[in-house]
Design a protein around this motif. Sequence first.
Motif, PDB file in Angstrom:
ATOM      1  N   SER A 217       0.097 -59.955  82.614  1.00 11.24           N
ATOM      2  CA  SER A 217      -0.340 -61.318  82.290  1.00 11.24           C
ATOM      3  C   SER A 217      -0.470 -62.171  83.539  1.00 11.24           C
ATOM      4  N   VAL A 218       0.491 -62.054  84.449  1.00 14.19           N
ATOM      5  CA  VAL A 218       0.427 -62.815  85.701  1.00 14.19           C
ATOM      6  C   VAL A 218      -0.819 -62.435  86.496  1.00 14.19           C
ATOM      7  N   GLY A 219      -1.115 -61.132  86.574  1.00 15.70           N
ATOM      8  CA  GLY A 219      -2.293 -60.694  87.302  1.00 15.70           C
ATOM      9  C   GLY A 219      -3.581 -61.205  86.682  1.00 15.70           C
ATOM     10  N   LEU A 220      -3.698 -61.104  85.355  1.00 16.24           N
ATOM     11  CA  LEU A 220      -4.913 -61.553  84.675  1.00 16.24           C
ATOM     12  C   LEU A 220      -5.085 -63.064  84.751  1.00 16.24           C
ATOM     13  N   LEU A 221      -4.027 -63.806  84.441  1.00 18.12           N
ATOM     14  CA  LEU A 221      -4.115 -65.266  84.463  1.00 18.12           C
ATOM     15  C   LEU A 221      -4.338 -65.790  85.873  1.00 18.12           C
ATOM     16  N   GLY A 222      -3.658 -65.166  86.853  1.00 17.49           N
ATOM     17  CA  GLY A 222      -3.855 -65.585  88.234  1.00 17.49           C
ATOM     18  C   GLY A 222      -5.275 -65.344  88.703  1.00 17.49           C
ATOM     19  N   ALA A 223      -5.816 -64.162  88.400  1.00 18.70           N
ATOM     20  CA  ALA A 223      -7.201 -63.861  88.784  1.00 18.70           C
ATOM     21  C   ALA A 223      -8.172 -64.820  88.112  1.00 18.70           C
ATOM     22  N   PHE A 224      -7.941 -65.135  86.837  1.00 23.47           N
ATOM     23  CA  PHE A 224      -8.823 -66.063  86.125  1.00 23.47           C
ATOM     24  C   PHE A 224      -8.754 -67.460  86.737  1.00 23.47           C
ATOM     25  N   ALA A 225      -7.538 -67.897  87.115  1.00 21.40           N
ATOM     26  CA  ALA A 225      -7.386 -69.225  87.715  1.00 21.40           C
ATOM     27  C   ALA A 225      -8.129 -69.309  89.042  1.00 21.40           C
ATOM     28  N   TYR A 226      -8.034 -68.277  89.859  1.00 23.30           N
ATOM     29  CA  TYR A 226      -8.741 -68.294  91.141  1.00 23.30           C
ATOM     30  C   TYR A 226     -10.249 -68.153  90.942  1.00 23.30           C
ATOM     31  N   PHE A 227     -10.660 -67.468  89.883  1.00 24.47           N
ATOM     32  CA  PHE A 227     -12.083 -67.411  89.581  1.00 24.47           C
ATOM     33  C   PHE A 227     -12.611 -68.797  89.217  1.00 24.47           C
ATOM     34  N   LEU A 228     -11.845 -69.537  88.429  1.00 29.43           N
ATOM     35  CA  LEU A 228     -12.248 -70.913  88.102  1.00 29.43           C
ATOM     36  C   LEU A 228     -12.289 -71.787  89.359  1.00 29.43           C
ATOM     37  N   THR A 229     -11.348 -71.549  90.270  1.00 28.31           N
ATOM     38  CA  THR A 229     -11.363 -72.283  91.542  1.00 28.31           C
ATOM     39  C   THR A 229     -12.642 -71.985  92.321  1.00 28.31           C
ATOM     40  N   TYR A 230     -13.040 -70.723  92.315  1.00 32.07           N
ATOM     41  CA  TYR A 230     -14.293 -70.353  92.991  1.00 32.07           C
ATOM     42  C   TYR A 230     -15.501 -71.020  92.330  1.00 32.07           C
ATOM     43  N   VAL A 231     -15.517 -71.030  90.995  1.00 33.58           N
ATOM     44  CA  VAL A 231     -16.629 -71.658  90.276  1.00 33.58           C
ATOM     45  C   VAL A 231     -16.729 -73.139  90.636  1.00 33.58           C
ATOM     46  N   ALA A 232     -15.583 -73.785  90.817  1.00 31.02           N
ATOM     47  CA  ALA A 232     -15.575 -75.215  91.124  1.00 31.02           C
ATOM     48  C   ALA A 232     -15.909 -75.507  92.585  1.00 31.02           C
ATOM     49  N   SER A 233     -15.558 -74.587  93.486  1.00 28.23           N
ATOM     50  CA  SER A 233     -15.707 -74.868  94.922  1.00 28.23           C
ATOM     51  C   SER A 233     -16.700 -73.956  95.638  1.00 28.23           C
ATOM     52  N   PHE A 234     -17.068 -72.832  95.021  1.00 23.80           N
ATOM     53  CA  PHE A 234     -17.913 -71.811  95.653  1.00 23.80           C
ATOM     54  C   PHE A 234     -17.341 -71.323  96.970  1.00 23.80           C
ATOM     55  N   HIS A 235     -16.025 -71.305  97.042  1.00 22.36           N
ATOM     56  CA  HIS A 235     -15.333 -70.816  98.232  1.00 22.36           C
ATOM     57  C   HIS A 235     -14.930 -69.362  97.993  1.00 22.36           C
ATOM     58  N   LEU A 236     -15.535 -68.429  98.738  1.00 17.99           N
ATOM     59  CA  LEU A 236     -15.294 -67.018  98.515  1.00 17.99           C
ATOM     60  C   LEU A 236     -13.850 -66.609  98.790  1.00 17.99           C
ATOM     61  N   GLY A 237     -13.160 -67.409  99.597  1.00 16.16           N
ATOM     62  CA  GLY A 237     -11.764 -67.096  99.873  1.00 16.16           C
ATOM     63  C   GLY A 237     -10.908 -67.087  98.630  1.00 16.16           C
ATOM     64  N   SER A 238     -11.308 -67.856  97.604  1.00 16.53           N
ATOM     65  CA  SER A 238     -10.551 -67.870  96.352  1.00 16.53           C
ATOM     66  C   SER A 238     -10.621 -66.536  95.632  1.00 16.53           C
ATOM     67  N   LEU A 239     -11.649 -65.734  95.951  1.00 20.13           N
ATOM     68  CA  LEU A 239     -11.805 -64.441  95.295  1.00 20.13           C
ATOM     69  C   LEU A 239     -11.297 -63.275  96.135  1.00 20.13           C
ATOM     70  N   PHE A 240     -11.479 -63.371  97.454  1.00 21.66           N
ATOM     71  CA  PHE A 240     -11.217 -62.194  98.277  1.00 21.66           C
ATOM     72  C   PHE A 240     -10.133 -62.389  99.334  1.00 21.66           C
ATOM     73  N   ALA A 241      -9.694 -63.612  99.564  1.00 22.14           N
ATOM     74  CA  ALA A 241      -8.630 -63.837 100.550  1.00 22.14           C
ATOM     75  C   ALA A 241      -7.260 -63.961  99.904  1.00 22.14           C
TER      76      ALA A 241
END
Length: 310
Positions: free
Chosen positions: A109-133
């Motif tokens: 659950s932590v892995g899924l929710l954390g990944a989803f939260a950072y994906f939403l951060t990327y959608v809001a900022s278009f900062h690739l670091g939220s996905l791969f850093a």
Amino acid sequence: MRRYLPVARQHFLAALAGTSVVVKSLSAAVVLLYLLSFGLDTTYGLGVTPGYLLPPNFWVWTLLTHGLVEERAWGLAASLATLGAAGRLLEPLWGALELLVFFAVVNISVGLLGAFAYFLTYVASFHLGSLFAVRIHGGLGFLGGVLVALKQTMGDSTVLKVPQVRMKAVPMLLLLVLALLRLAALVESNVLASYGFGLLSSWVYLRFYQRHSRGRGDMSDHFAFATFFPEILQPVVGLVANVVHSVLVKVRLCRKTVKRYDVGAPSSITISLPGTDPQDAERRRAAGPEGFERAAEASGGPVSLAQHGG
């Protein structure tokens, strides 16, 4: 510092000696991966990187492994202490298999929710670091889960006398500390995310889904979501939580609370909720694991999760 290490190791080994092969194996895996981290980037291949968890990569194995990966000594100590506490305080109540299920549920659950939260951060900022850093890893998610479970089983126990702090307040106090450390840029965002999602996912699992002898979940009042907050905020939080629960019931993600009526006695009506027991209050007043042992002796058998509000 070095003179305290042998003492700490002795206490840890003594605590580990009374646990099952599940706790021993998880502890050994944490130590092994920590040692490997000196020569390998274990967080890359075994930690959750949001961009690699999403299609087309699907690094789904990281959902199971990220909770075992530690790179720092303090993280190693926290993970081993958490596993030791779970083995001593939760495993006797639940059993080794249920503890392993709890570990897996919380970490996935932590892995899924954390990944989803950072994906939403990327959608809001278009900062690739939220996905791969970002690397979600470590035992803080499971620490949050263990603290929630201890609030459920021994919430009235005092863990600090001056100032007085009860077990039921510890999960949110630690969340507040981590939030302040994050604001001061002393910890990374994945630390706060792991712990916060560990709290949330473990409460949802224990509240609605965990199987035990009296059914599923723990719908007792002392384990309601609002009880994690200070009393002045509980009415507002409770109102919001009830609205969210009603929505989740309608979309069939949660079960509707079912009340049972016992009209066997003509002079009284007893109302009970799934996951509760008439002796809950007495057991919660018995502070700490010793209190549970006394309750078990009085009832003529081991204390199960259902017997103390879960």
